[in-house]
Scaffold this active site. Structure first.
Site, PDB file in Angstrom:
ATOM      1  N   HIS A 232       0.824  -1.214   0.000  1.00 35.77           N
ATOM      2  CA  HIS A 232       0.000   0.000   0.000  1.00 35.77           C
ATOM      3  C   HIS A 232       0.859   1.265   0.000  1.00 35.77           C
ATOM      4  O   HIS A 232       0.459   2.282  -0.565  1.00 35.77           O
ATOM      5  CB  HIS A 232      -1.014  -0.003   1.154  1.00 35.77           C
ATOM      6  CG  HIS A 232      -0.439   0.053   2.516  1.00 35.77           C
ATOM      7  ND1 HIS A 232      -0.117  -1.069   3.238  1.00 35.77           N
ATOM      8  CD2 HIS A 232      -0.144   1.105   3.320  1.00 35.77           C
ATOM      9  CE1 HIS A 232       0.345  -0.731   4.424  1.00 35.77           C
ATOM     10  NE2 HIS A 232       0.353   0.591   4.496  1.00 35.77           N
TER      11      HIS A 232
ATOM     12  N   CYS B   1     -31.302  -2.145  -6.816  1.00 39.91           N
ATOM     13  CA  CYS B   1     -32.296  -2.773  -5.945  1.00 39.91           C
ATOM     14  C   CYS B   1     -33.726  -2.497  -6.408  1.00 39.91           C
ATOM     15  O   CYS B   1     -34.682  -3.060  -5.880  1.00 39.91           O
ATOM     16  CB  CYS B   1     -32.106  -2.282  -4.514  1.00 39.91           C
ATOM     17  SG  CYS B   1     -32.393  -0.504  -4.319  1.00 39.91           S
TER      18      CYS B   1
END
Length: 198
Positions: free
Chosen positions: A78, A163
């Protein structure tokens, strides 16, 4: 081998269904001569079809990061990514990772990149979540925290969500994300549309 003159974009994807748009986003960034790498949360993997990405794109996850470090002196992925990238684009940024970032939590590769991010370089985030989650009072507070650090928000849009609900919460359109990324990477380009000067 990538040209040294090419700008480097690190894309972060979180656990939103909008991650299905990653192949299109990567393709359009590549066509604008940008070098791209991708970091994903474990939940983002559920929506990602790596086979649809352009060949050679690195998709980096917690598994890759932990495998890369075995002993002192080994690379810390990272941190290397923070040094590599000219811009960190989090698209989509789900409610969970938004909350983590605002609270300083760094428990996966994506949030570790965000916590270590160099504030002299742009970070662009594109929220995506259900309307009810977007309208929760904590969301505006968390977005404000990120913006107070100099991070740039590309606001979500109103649409029919996966959804089936209709309302605000959809990730910004891919073309808008690409244009805004280019604007942030080339802030003095006189050909960029004025409305993208964020």
């Amino acid at each position: 081998m990538a040209s040294a003159s090419r700008k480097r974009v690190l894309i972060g994807c979180t656990g939103s269904v909008a991650t299905i748009k990653l192949p299109l986003l990567v393709d359009k960034l590549w066509k604008n001569n940008l070098e791209v790498r991708v970091v994903v949360t474990e939940r983002a993997k559920h929506f990602l079809k790596e086979a649809e990405l352009p060949p050679g794109i690195q998709v980096l996850s917690d598994t890759v990061e932990w495998a890369a470090w075995q002993d002192r002196g080994d690379p810390v992925l990272h941190i290397d990514l923070v040094k590599w990238a000219d811009l960190f684009l989090i698209a989509p940024l789900d409610a969970n990772t938004l909350g983590k970032m605002a609270g300083g939590i760094c428990d996966n590769i994506l949030t570790c990149v965000a916590r270590a991010w160099d504030p002299s370089k742009p970070l662009l985030f594109c929220p995506a979540m259900n309307t009810k989650m977007w309208e929760h009072p904590i969301t505006a507070q968390q977005v404000s925290v990120l913006k107070s650090w100099g991070y740039k928000e590309l606001p979500c849009i109103s649409k029919t969500l996966m959804c089936g609900d209709t309302g605000i919460g959809g990730m910004a359109e891919v073309d808008t994300i690409v244009q805004t990324t280019l604007r942030l990477l080339n802030p003095w380009d006189p050909y960029s549309p004025p409305d993208l000067r964020i």
